[in-house]
Design a protein around this motif. Structure first.
Motif, PDB file in Angstrom:
ATOM      1  N   TYR A 800      12.813  -8.284 -13.879  1.00 32.05           N
ATOM      2  CA  TYR A 800      12.946  -7.204 -14.862  1.00 32.05           C
ATOM      3  C   TYR A 800      11.596  -6.879 -15.476  1.00 32.05           C
ATOM      4  CZ  TYR A 800      14.303  -4.737 -19.130  1.00 32.05           C
ATOM      5  OH  TYR A 800      14.420  -3.810 -20.148  1.00 32.05           O
ATOM      6  N   MET A 801      11.315  -5.589 -15.635  1.00 28.85           N
ATOM      7  CA  MET A 801      10.118  -5.114 -16.330  1.00 28.85           C
ATOM      8  C   MET A 801      10.532  -4.021 -17.303  1.00 28.85           C
ATOM      9  SD  MET A 801       7.353  -4.927 -13.193  1.00 28.85           S
ATOM     10  CE  MET A 801       8.544  -4.187 -12.074  1.00 28.85           C
ATOM     11  N   SER A 802      10.078  -4.123 -18.539  1.00 26.85           N
ATOM     12  CA  SER A 802      10.446  -3.142 -19.551  1.00 26.85           C
ATOM     13  C   SER A 802       9.777  -1.802 -19.269  1.00 26.85           C
ATOM     14  CB  SER A 802      10.052  -3.646 -20.938  1.00 26.85           C
ATOM     15  OG  SER A 802       8.654  -3.898 -21.007  1.00 26.85           O
ATOM     16  N   GLY A 803      10.275  -0.752 -19.904  1.00 25.85           N
ATOM     17  CA  GLY A 803       9.725   0.578 -19.730  1.00 25.85           C
ATOM     18  C   GLY A 803       8.439   0.770 -20.519  1.00 25.85           C
ATOM     19  N   TYR A 804       7.820   1.918 -20.313  1.00 23.38           N
ATOM     20  CA  TYR A 804       6.552   2.199 -20.987  1.00 23.38           C
ATOM     21  C   TYR A 804       6.321   3.708 -21.013  1.00 23.38           C
ATOM     22  CZ  TYR A 804       4.990   2.465 -16.096  1.00 23.38           C
ATOM     23  OH  TYR A 804       4.860   2.777 -14.760  1.00 23.38           O
ATOM     24  N   ARG A 805       5.416   4.150 -21.917  1.00 24.31           N
ATOM     25  CA  ARG A 805       5.057   5.562 -21.981  1.00 24.31           C
ATOM     26  C   ARG A 805       4.172   5.893 -20.788  1.00 24.31           C
ATOM     27  NH1 ARG A 805       1.635   7.558 -26.910  1.00 24.31           N
ATOM     28  NH2 ARG A 805      -0.072   7.292 -25.445  1.00 24.31           N
ATOM     29  N   ASP A 806       4.492   6.988 -20.121  1.00 21.97           N
ATOM     30  CA  ASP A 806       3.836   7.320 -18.856  1.00 21.97           C
ATOM     31  C   ASP A 806       2.447   7.893 -19.075  1.00 21.97           C
ATOM     32  OD1 ASP A 806       3.728   7.358 -16.141  1.00 21.97           O
ATOM     33  OD2 ASP A 806       5.332   8.803 -15.840  1.00 21.97           O
ATOM     34  N   GLN A 807       1.760   8.140 -17.961  1.00 18.02           N
ATOM     35  CA  GLN A 807       0.355   8.523 -17.996  1.00 18.02           C
ATOM     36  C   GLN A 807       0.109  10.020 -18.071  1.00 18.02           C
ATOM     37  OE1 GLN A 807      -1.663   8.177 -14.312  1.00 18.02           O
ATOM     38  NE2 GLN A 807      -3.695   8.119 -15.177  1.00 18.02           N
ATOM     39  N   ASN A 808       0.551  10.746 -17.070  1.00 11.97           N
ATOM     40  CA  ASN A 808       0.007  12.065 -16.782  1.00 11.97           C
ATOM     41  C   ASN A 808       0.857  13.181 -17.371  1.00 11.97           C
ATOM     42  OD1 ASN A 808      -1.411  14.184 -15.629  1.00 11.97           O
ATOM     43  ND2 ASN A 808      -0.254  14.086 -13.729  1.00 11.97           N
ATOM     44  N   TYR A 809       0.876  13.311 -18.685  1.00 13.38           N
ATOM     45  CA  TYR A 809       1.568  14.450 -19.266  1.00 13.38           C
ATOM     46  C   TYR A 809       0.520  15.497 -19.652  1.00 13.38           C
ATOM     47  CZ  TYR A 809       0.434  11.669 -23.429  1.00 13.38           C
ATOM     48  OH  TYR A 809      -0.200  10.901 -24.373  1.00 13.38           O
ATOM     49  N   VAL A 810       0.727  16.739 -19.201  1.00  8.92           N
ATOM     50  CA  VAL A 810      -0.254  17.788 -19.444  1.00  8.92           C
ATOM     51  C   VAL A 810      -0.062  18.455 -20.797  1.00  8.92           C
ATOM     52  CG1 VAL A 810      -0.686  18.260 -17.020  1.00  8.92           C
ATOM     53  CG2 VAL A 810       1.214  19.385 -18.152  1.00  8.92           C
ATOM     54  N   ASP A 811       1.128  18.395 -21.336  1.00 12.00           N
ATOM     55  CA  ASP A 811       1.356  18.804 -22.710  1.00 12.00           C
ATOM     56  C   ASP A 811       2.601  18.082 -23.201  1.00 12.00           C
ATOM     57  OD1 ASP A 811       3.680  20.332 -21.893  1.00 12.00           O
ATOM     58  OD2 ASP A 811       2.320  21.923 -21.256  1.00 12.00           O
ATOM     59  N   GLU A 812       2.961  18.286 -24.456  1.00 13.33           N
ATOM     60  CA  GLU A 812       4.017  17.482 -25.079  1.00 13.33           C
ATOM     61  C   GLU A 812       5.354  17.608 -24.374  1.00 13.33           C
ATOM     62  OE1 GLU A 812       4.237  18.326 -29.199  1.00 13.33           O
ATOM     63  OE2 GLU A 812       2.279  17.442 -29.661  1.00 13.33           O
ATOM     64  N   GLN A 813       5.639  18.759 -23.773  1.00  8.44           N
ATOM     65  CA  GLN A 813       6.961  18.921 -23.159  1.00  8.44           C
ATOM     66  C   GLN A 813       7.147  18.023 -21.939  1.00  8.44           C
ATOM     67  OE1 GLN A 813       7.825  22.514 -20.929  1.00  8.44           O
ATOM     68  NE2 GLN A 813       5.654  23.123 -20.984  1.00  8.44           N
ATOM     69  N   TYR A 814       6.034  17.524 -21.355  1.00  6.13           N
ATOM     70  CA  TYR A 814       6.143  16.667 -20.191  1.00  6.13           C
ATOM     71  C   TYR A 814       5.912  15.188 -20.516  1.00  6.13           C
ATOM     72  CZ  TYR A 814       5.859  21.076 -17.655  1.00  6.13           C
ATOM     73  OH  TYR A 814       6.091  22.342 -17.187  1.00  6.13           O
TER      74      TYR A 814
END
Length: 883
Positions: A800-814
């Motif tokens: 098991y590995m916990s989740g995390y905030r992702d890397q490549n968002y180009v603006d807040e909606q992504y």
């Protein structure tokens, strides 16, 4: 029983710790009860590892075989403190040579010390900082031990993240043959097969000798990105993923006369395989190259381990050990991007838009030369073949001289790696000449003559050859000095001398012809060094149930100087059910020969970027070619740096071990690591996002109209701090008519992980966040439930590995978070057949796809291949016959 074991361990801990590998193996061959040092390191019963002075994780070979783990990298992925890993999948497009490496605590594979039977192995030459796990003879292993307390004063203070000791079988009598096969439920590839043969002769106690050999061959078929829905596309606009390439087929052009950018296919809607209208609003086309990528390359590992042990008499043992391993890796990526290299098409070419060959006209052309950005799909995928070999010979002697235990050895290791073009790579000048002469058509299908010209422009052959050698001699002695009221004082002293050499040879005549090779401008490099070390340890029973351990090591490198690093440990056991332990040490890691002398290579960035000077804000500056300056992969240059200095660290740990009942052990250990002058490279996204800060890294042509490359060589970046808690639990349930059950749990919770990209800079927070290069998981665990009854056994395991905030968002909606990843496996074995054991199992029992990630740190898209399994549910069968 536990109290007796711990008391015996206190007396023997020191003498046994210096001989964790081979000496412990020899001890277990004897019948003298006090020599059962293997219990100190926790190999016979897993719970005993929790009760040693230092936190050690031990995994038996039988256990990881039951879980269907086929490589050393997979085995280490079951250790929760192994925060990240590099496997063969990262060789796709990144030039790693197919190597796999471990990364304890997530602070870098170069700070994880990998040993085989307690001694070093030469590192993989392509980075010179870590051992390629593919060379570990997994079928010859008896167990894997991980020392979670870093900066070992015994093995080397470069072990800042920890020590991994692969321990082979002590001896083999008779023979066995094992065959196994792994088949994913989903079609497309990725299946694995292995055959193993081991045989040995002689009984060390009765005959005075044992000789054995193990041969192992493992292969895995390739898996294409297009064979899995989650990895098949690099263009997912609804999730902010736009990995389209601005170097497509048909080609984009830039009119040198009036600055117009366009594509003859644009007017018709950019219709074609994997072709889209450019999302930046330009009248050009973009191409999704992800379907041309591989998710898993074709790999094969072959290894041979031979060992002969000779009992000279009751007190002396001599051994000779030889390892040969070969690993091959064949990776395929998209056809070569031919842009920014000066491909000019004149108006006299029949393929000029609106010309005689029928290429659609484009309004507004000046009639001047067109600068072409083209991906010649007709040349096929770029394919490379990497070969890594390792040879290691060890001569050792151990035993007792008077009242001293001794262990001495001479080792010689050679690690070689080569990379070769096998298809798809084109000579730049040939393409420049072919388009310039009007023979090649960058906007459509080739004529027979054009296709023949392309075929003759392919580059094949070996372009990179690297070699590392390491010759070492080591010796250590230990004994009890005298008795105190609370027990005997243990003492040990040892020394090590090592000579390392690295060579990097680039065939510039071949690699220099292809800008997409990554080694077009690389040069031969070499370096060598001599390392000498002396270390000592003192074990002092202060009072009953309280022990103080003092250790120190001095290392001297002839090229970067010396360093003295102490270590202090305390162990207190107030009752037979409770044990406290704590340690503090400093560490020192000199820059590797690759860090100092590695060849500088120039290749494309993983992501697309706007040139901050030639395309500010996404708009091409006057006179700039927007096709290569805006929203395109840029060149980045990386490699060694002779000015890199050493890393230094401080590590603190404290823990408690509880054993409320004989069958249950629970451990809780806190760790804290502080590292300064961390060696690394600034992430490409950080460089482009902070141009004002890193503008000196952007190297332009003399006239300023072309970005030659962005410099990202190795350097001392700043500090790194991490802390957290390791949790372990082992529980043997009471015996019953339904069988015996054992539950094991290993988890790591990271409280803090932060780092600087430069000295004195802001700290980047990385726990539960992707950061610059990878995420650090807040929580990871591995759990297993084992059952056995008579000839039957079964294992249910979970990772098991916990989740995390992702890397490549180009603006807040992504902006999005990667979901937690949990994978179950189940296996069952039957040994009731004569001389035969049969195992069947399922990996990824619930058929979990990797969670979606919009990361751009690897060439794979839609998920992160460093932490997840793209194969899905996989069935396997294994049969072992002994004779």
């Amino acid at each position: 029983m536990v109290e007796n074991v711990i008391a015996r361990s206190l007396r023997l801990m020191f003498a046994g710790s210096l001989a964790l590998g081979m000496h412990a193996a020899y001890a277990q061959e004897t019948t003298d009860a006090p020599m059962q040092r293997v219990e100190v390191t926790g190999s016979s019963i897993k719970r005993l590892s929790s009760e040693t002075a230092l936190p050690i994780t031990s995994i038996k070979a039988d256990d990881f075989a039951k879980q269907g783990l086929t490589t050393a990298q997979e085995v280490l992925a079951t250790i929760s403190m192994n925060q990240s890993s590099q496997s063969s999948s990262q060789s796709v497009g990144s030039g790693t040579g197919g190597q796999s490496q471990a990364d304890l605590r997530g602070i870098g594979g170069d700070k994880t010390l990998v040993l085989l039977n307690g001694r070093r192995i030469a590192s993989h030459p392509f980075n010179g900082s870590s051992v390629d796990l593919n060379i570990i003879p997994i079928s010859a292993l008896e167990r894997v031990e991980v020392l979670r307390d870093g900066a070992s004063a015994i093995y080397g203070t470069d072990a800042i993240g920890g020590v991994i000791n692969f321990i082979t079988k002590r001896s083999v009598k008779g023979g066995s043959v094992t065959v196994e096969h792994y088949e994913p439920q989903k079609s497309g590839g990725g299946d694995e097969s292995r055959i193993n043969l081991s045989a040995g002769y002689g009984d060390l106690n009765k005959d005075g000798f044992n000789v054995f050999g193990v041969v192992d061959v493992h292969r895995q078929a390739a898996l294409n990105a297009s064979d899995r829905a989650f990895s098949a596309s690099g263009y997912i606009p609804s999730k902010g993923v736009d990995n389209l390439s601005s170097t497509p087929f048909p080609a984009n052009f830039y009119d040198t006369g009036n600055g117009l950018s366009g594509n003859p296919a644009f007017a018709a809607g950019c219709v074609g395989p994997n072709l889209y209208k450019n999302t930046s609003g330009k009248s050009t086309c973009a191409m999704d190259v992800t379907p041309y990528m591989q998710t898993i390359p074709k790999t094969q590992q072959e290894s041979f381990l031979g060992k002969a042990s000779f009992k000279l008499n009751q007190d002396h043992l001599a051994t000779i050990e030889y390892l040969h391993a070969r690993s091959t890796n064949e990776a395929r990526i998209s056809p070569p991007p031919m842009s920014n290299i000066g491909i000019l098409m004149s108006a006299s070419s029949p393929y000029y838009p609106g010309g005689s060959a029928g290429v659609p006209a484009v309004p507004g052309l000046s009639g001047q030369d067109l600068d072409i950005s083209w991906r010649p799909v007709a040349s096929g995928q770029r394919s490379g073949f990497d070969t890594s070999t390792s040879d290691r010979l060890v001569l050792a002697a151990e035993g007792v001289l008077g009242s001293w235990d001794y262990n001495a050895g001479l080792s010689h290791s050679i690690s070689k790696a080569t990379s070769a073009f096998t298809g798809g790579y084109l000579a730049d000048q040939r393409i420049i000449d072919g388009v310039g002469s009007g023979l090649l058509n960058p906007f459509g299908e080739q004529s027979a003559a054009g296709q023949a010209y392309l075929n003759d422009s392919l580059l094949k052959g070996k372009y990179l050859d690297a070699r590392m050698t390491s010759t070492a001699i080591d010796a250590k002695v230990s004994r009890e000095l005298f008795n105190l009221p609370a027990g005997a004082v243990g003492f040990a002293v040892g020394t090590e001398f090592r000579r390392d050499k690295a060579e990097y040879n680039v065939d510039t005549a071949l690699a220099g012809q292809a800008s997409s090779s990554g080694y077009a401008e690389a040069q031969d490099q070499s370096g060598s060094r001599t390392i000498s070390a002396i270390f000592s340890e003192l074990s002092i029973p202060v009072v009953k149930d309280l022990e103080l351990s003092l250790a120190a090591r001095y290392d001297h490198y002839n090229d970067v100087g010396g360093s003295f690093n102490p270590k202090i440990g305390v162990r207190w056991q107030p009752t037979s059910q409770v044990l406290f332990r704590s340690s503090y040490n400093t560490g020192f890691r000199a820059p590797t020969l690759y860090d100092l002398h590695g060849p500088q290579s120039k290749t494309f960035t993983a992501n697309k970027y706007d040139d901050p000077r030639l395309c500010p804000g996404g708009t091409a500056a006057p006179g700039a070619n927007g096709n290569v300056a805006c929203g395109a992969q840029q060149y980045i240059r990386s490699g060694g740096n002779p000015d890199v200095g050493p890393e230094k660290s401080k590590t603190f740990s404290a823990g408690i071990v509880l054993e409320p009942v004989k069958s249950l052990t629970v451990s809780l250990d806190y760790f804290q690591i502080k590292l300064r002058d961390k060696i690394g490279t600034v992430a490409e996204q950080t460089l482009f996002d902070n141009y004002d800060k890193y503008k000196d890294n952007f190297i332009y042509s003399n006239n300023g109209t072309k970005l030659e490359y962005v410099l990202a060589t190795l350097d001392n970046l700043g500090e790194m701090h991490t802390s957290g808690i390791d949790l372990g639990l082992n529980w043997k349930l009471p015996r019953s008519d339904y069988g015996n059950f054992t539950f094991a749990f290993d988890g790591t919770w990271v409280k803090k992980y932060e780092y600087q990209n430069e000295r004195g800079g802001e700290f980047v927070q990385n726990v539960g966040v992707y950061g610059d290069n990878a995420p650090v998981f807040r929580w990871r665990h591995n759990a297993s439930l084992q059952w056995n009854l008579g000839n039957w056994n079964a294992t249910l395991a979970n990772k098991y590995m916990s989740g995390y905030r992702d890397q490549n968002y180009v603006d807040e909606q992504y902006e999005q978070s990667v979901k937690a990843y949990s994978v179950w496996s189940l296996s069952s074995a039957y040994s009731g057949f004569k001389n035969t054991e049969l195992t069947v199992g399922v990996k990824n029992l619930l058929n979990e796809d990797p969670p979606f990630s919009n990361q751009i740190g690897t060439f794979q898209t839609g998920y992160d291949p460093r932490f997840t399994d793209p194969l899905g549910r996989t069935f396997y069968v294994r049969a072992t016959y002994k004779f």
